[in-house]
Enzyme design. Structure first.
Site: not given
Length: 221
Positions: A27, A81-83, A94-96, A102
């Site tokens: 996102s 991005g990052a979690d 790796g949420g996606g 990546e």
């Protein structure tokens, strides 16, 4: 205030004419890809994008960013991005379910910037499960190994389809929750040593700059 968007816009300021960009997934990087597209339109920049997923590929096409591959170009700057982000700029991603490509693209880039809102900045990694991409036939074996390492693991299930999430590479994702992660660097290596594991979502010693959107403005680490 959209803190994710603010971080993404700031990162886009670092893009220069002629750059080859690694385009992350998620996102926050959605806003980055849009802003790069705006700069191409308004400033007539010549940019090439190398996407990390089908999602970023489609967003880049919509933003009129020319697309290529790692086979054709070296990457000047990757933005993702990052979690979770810790003070040493280690990441959980790796949420996606796109962390394998990546990691390849972010690792190969001349510079790698991570962008996020301030909620992703944590004292230590581990609140977010570590995504582990595995060959489907190895799932049980890998989950047993993760249990021996002290993790509680589950196969990630799809939300708009029946059954497991299938990555762009055709594999499963196991989400492994550890009580604590004392050494992200060692855990990253240990996870990848399990037969059947393709890649895991711990990123260490890769980030050149973290750009965080906060209520007090942009912070760069």
């Amino acid at each position: 205030m959209n803190l994710k968007k603010e971080a993404a816009i700031k990162a886009a300021e670092y893009v220069n004419d002629g750059n080859v960009l690694g385009l992350g997934t998620g996102s926050t990087t959605h806003y980055f890809i849009e802003e790069v597209g705006n700069r191409i339109k308004n400033e007539e920049l010549e940019i090439i994008g190398i996407p990390t997923s089908y999602q970023s590929f489609l967003l880049a096409k919509k933003a009129n960013i020319p697309i290529s591959t790692l086979e054709e170009y070296d990457i000047d700057l990757a933005v993702d991005g990052a979690d979770e982000i810790d003070p040493d700029l280690n990441l959980i991603k790796g949420g996606g379910a796109a962390h394998t490509l990546e990691k390849i693209i972010d690792y190969s880039a001349g510079k790698f910037f991570v962008i996020a809102d301030e909620s992703k900045y944590v004292k230590e990694l581990g609140n977010f499960p570590v995504p582990v991409e595995v060959i489907s036939e190895s799932a049980r074996v890998v989950m047993n190994a993760l249990k021996d390492m002290g993790a509680t693991s589950t196969i990630r299930m799809g939300q708009s389809k029946d059954g497991p999430v299938i990555t762009d590479n055709g594999n499963f994702v196991i989400d492994a929750k550890f009580n604590e992660i004392l050494s992200p660097e060692h855990l990253e290596i240990d996870l990848n040593s399990i037969p059947g594991v393709v890649e895991n979502g711990i990123f260490t010693q890769m980030v050149d700059k973290a750009i965080l959107g906060t209520n007090e403005g942009i912070k760069e680490l």
